[in-house]
Design a protein around this motif. Structure first.
Motif, short mmCIF file in Angstrom:
data_model
loop_
_atom_site.label_atom_id
_atom_site.label_comp_id
_atom_site.label_asym_id
_atom_site.label_seq_id
_atom_site.Cartn_x
_atom_site.Cartn_y
_atom_site.Cartn_z
N GLN A 1 0.82 -1.25 0.10
CA GLN A 1 0.05 -0.01 -0.11
C GLN A 1 0.74 1.13 -0.14
O GLN A 1 0.53 2.12 -0.61
N ASN A 2 1.92 1.04 0.75
CA ASN A 2 2.83 2.29 0.75
C ASN A 2 3.35 2.62 -0.71
O ASN A 2 3.72 3.64 -1.12
N LEU A 3 3.79 1.50 -1.34
CA LEU A 3 4.29 1.82 -2.82
C LEU A 3 3.24 2.31 -3.81
O LEU A 3 3.53 3.24 -4.55
N LYS A 4 1.79 1.87 -3.33
CA LYS A 4 0.85 2.72 -4.21
C LYS A 4 0.88 4.13 -4.04
O LYS A 4 0.43 4.77 -4.84
N ASP A 5 0.92 4.36 -2.64
CA ASP A 5 0.67 5.64 -2.07
C ASP A 5 2.07 6.44 -2.79
O ASP A 5 1.66 7.67 -3.24
N LYS A 6 3.11 5.92 -3.02
CA LYS A 6 4.23 6.68 -3.51
C LYS A 6 4.11 6.58 -4.84
O LYS A 6 4.50 8.04 -5.39
N ALA A 7 3.57 5.90 -5.55
CA ALA A 7 3.25 6.15 -7.01
C ALA A 7 2.50 7.51 -7.38
O ALA A 7 2.65 8.27 -8.15
N ILE A 8 1.44 7.75 -6.26
CA ILE A 8 0.67 8.73 -6.59
C ILE A 8 1.51 9.96 -6.11
O ILE A 8 1.32 10.93 -6.90
N GLN A 9 2.23 10.07 -4.96
CA GLN A 9 3.07 11.19 -4.68
C GLN A 9 4.03 11.43 -5.74
O GLN A 9 4.30 12.66 -6.25
N LEU A 10 4.47 10.68 -6.52
CA LEU A 10 5.64 10.84 -7.68
C LEU A 10 4.75 11.23 -9.09
O LEU A 10 5.24 11.30 -9.98
N ASN A 11 3.45 11.14 -8.96
CA ASN A 11 2.65 11.29 -10.09
C ASN A 11 2.68 10.58 -11.27
O ASN A 11 2.76 11.04 -12.33
N ILE A 12 3.10 9.25 -10.99
CA ILE A 12 3.22 8.11 -12.08
C ILE A 12 2.18 7.16 -11.87
O ILE A 12 2.46 5.86 -12.55
N HIS A 13 1.13 7.13 -10.84
CA HIS A 13 0.13 6.15 -10.66
C HIS A 13 -0.67 5.52 -11.99
O HIS A 13 -0.96 4.49 -12.00
#
Length: 462
Positions: free
Chosen positions: A322-334
């Protein structure tokens, strides 16, 4: 009178306990079963270690049909039939007959969450308790550890079993001690300790004491199989039994993956990452590198997609995912990242067949089965420049490059961009050489080497 009773109790109770344990051991030694007991408490981890387990079971079933196969498992829902089906469905390994299952109830004693501090020694001593439970329930002629619990070997010998092990990586290595000495912060060296000279010195002492203990228990094995040059060099130094150590590369599904066409659709270049969602796999670095590559991407080039494929063993792994999914959103690459959890083997093959590259970022990965799978499937590997990938796998084949090695975020981003920008003819040339090299690590090679390694032990004892 009361003092005399207390004194007598202090003597007789420990003595009675010792005699009870001794009688249990004697009884179990006399009643050993003609079987190979595989100590693998997590039979649902979904990683390369589980593939080794099922391929080892199959190899012994083929070579020694008279020996029963027994799995010591902490998964209470595991049954003979379900494990046989899992070996087929998840890994494509067809066992000759279902293994017997011995359920373990004390697995919590090897859980990392049980030991917030001194995790390494805690889990190691916990494995002693777990192996006692296992061998008390069923004592095989051969005890085969496929999970790296070296502290169980003296217990197995105490119960009269021949000890065979397949060691994926040393529990402690000289590299770990070196990093603490250099005060490097990593998943296994807390930042608080890395910042403190005094705490770092204490941890070095702890590691040195543990490495001495680890060497003593490891030397109890009758046969040690290791999975790479890196692991072999460390185990030989720590256990000091080089004559009993054989290198057997792990089974990689090269034959099935080599049936995939090398050509790839270039509309959306796919980069695949195959690894359990564990901290040491460094998935976060892959996201950061992908983000940097996207920012540097030429406007006229197709936008790549990053696919994470992995399994979750427990709640901690689920949280990490879940943290990886959140990080992808933060990096705007989700929108450019996919997550595939606990996929079936056929789905993994399909995903590998669509990837132009495979990314791997674990430091000191003992071997790197996923890297070989990338190569066999035709996906150019981008692997960490250390240990197994560096020493055994991503090497030139007949003078031709087979992949890329990287360390930093920038290294990985550059490798991603090189592959995305690469002309199709050049990509095919590298992919072809990589596929040829993957033959060195095939499933059949594992069967042949493992059978040759265990033959003197099993034939001599039978």
């Amino acid at each position: 009178m009361i003092n005399w009773i207390l004194y007598w109790s202090l003597i007789t109770l420990p003595l009675a306990t010792i005699l009870l344990f001794a009688s249990q051991i004697v009884n179990r030694r006399r009643n050993k079963k003609r079987a190979v007991g595989f100590f693998h408490p997590y039979t649902n981890d979904g990683g390369g270690g589980e593939r080794v387990l099922w391929c080892a079971v199959k190899a012994i079933q083929e070579q020694n049909a008279d020996l029963e196969s027994v799995i010591f498992s902490g998964d209470h829902d595991a049954s003979s039939q379900s494990l046989m089906s899992r070996a087929t469905d998840r890994f494509g390994v067809h066992l000759l007959y279902p293994p017997k299952v011995v359920h373990l109830n004390k697995r919590k004693w090897i859980e990392e969450t049980t030991y917030p501090h001194f995790t390494m020694i805690g889990q190691s001593l916990g494995s002693v308790y777990l192996s006692w439970e296992a061998l008390s329930k069923f004592t095989p002629l051969y005890y085969f550890d496929t999970s790296g619990y070296a502290f169980t070997y003296p217990i197995a010998r105490l119960f009269g079993s021949k000890v065979i092990c397949y060691t994926h990586y040393p529990t402690i290595s000289l590299d770990m001690i070196s990093r603490v000495r250099q005060r490097s912060s990593m998943y296994n060296n807390d930042a608080l300790i890395a910042r403190s000279t005094w705490l770092s010195r204490c941890k070095i002492i702890y590691y040195k004491v543990f490495s001495r203990m680890y060497g003593m228990v490891g030397s109890c094995a009758h046969l040690v199989m290791v999975n790479s040059s890196w692991t072999q060099s460390h185990i030989e130094k720590l256990w000091e039994i080089p004559e009993r150590i054989k290198r057997v590369y792990p089974p990689c599904d090269t034959s099935r993956l080599q049936e995939l066409p090398l050509e790839r659709l270039v509309e959306t270049p796919k980069i695949i990452s195959v690894a359990q969602f564990r901290p040491e796999k460094a998935h976060g670095l892959q996201l950061e590198a992908f983000s940097v590559a996207i920012k540097k991407l030429d406007e006229d080039l197709p936008r790549p997609k990053l696919q994470f494929v992995g399994s979750c063993r427990n709640k901690s792994d689920e949280e990490r995912l879940q943290n990886l999914k959140d990080k992808a959103i933060q990096l705007n690459i989700h929108e450019d990242v996919e997550f595939h959890k606990n996929v079936m083997y056929r789905d993994l093959v399909r995903l590998l067949g669509g990837a132009v590259a495979g990314i791997h970022s674990m430091i000191d990965e003992h071997f790197g089965i996923s890297v070989v799978e990338f190569m066999a499937a035709g996906a150019i590997p981008i692997a960490h420049n250390s240990a197994g990938p560096k020493m055994d796998i991503v090497l030139d084949e007949d003078g031709q490059q087979t992949g890329f090695l990287a360390q930093s975020v920038e290294d990985y981003a550059d490798a991603i961009l090189k592959i995305v920008r690469m002309p199709e003819c050049e990509r095919l040339k590298i992919a072809t050489a990589a596929r040829r090299r993957s033959n060195r690590f095939s499933e059949q090679r594992f069967f042949d080497d493992l059978k040759a390694a265990i033959r003197p032990i099993i034939c001599h004892s039978s």
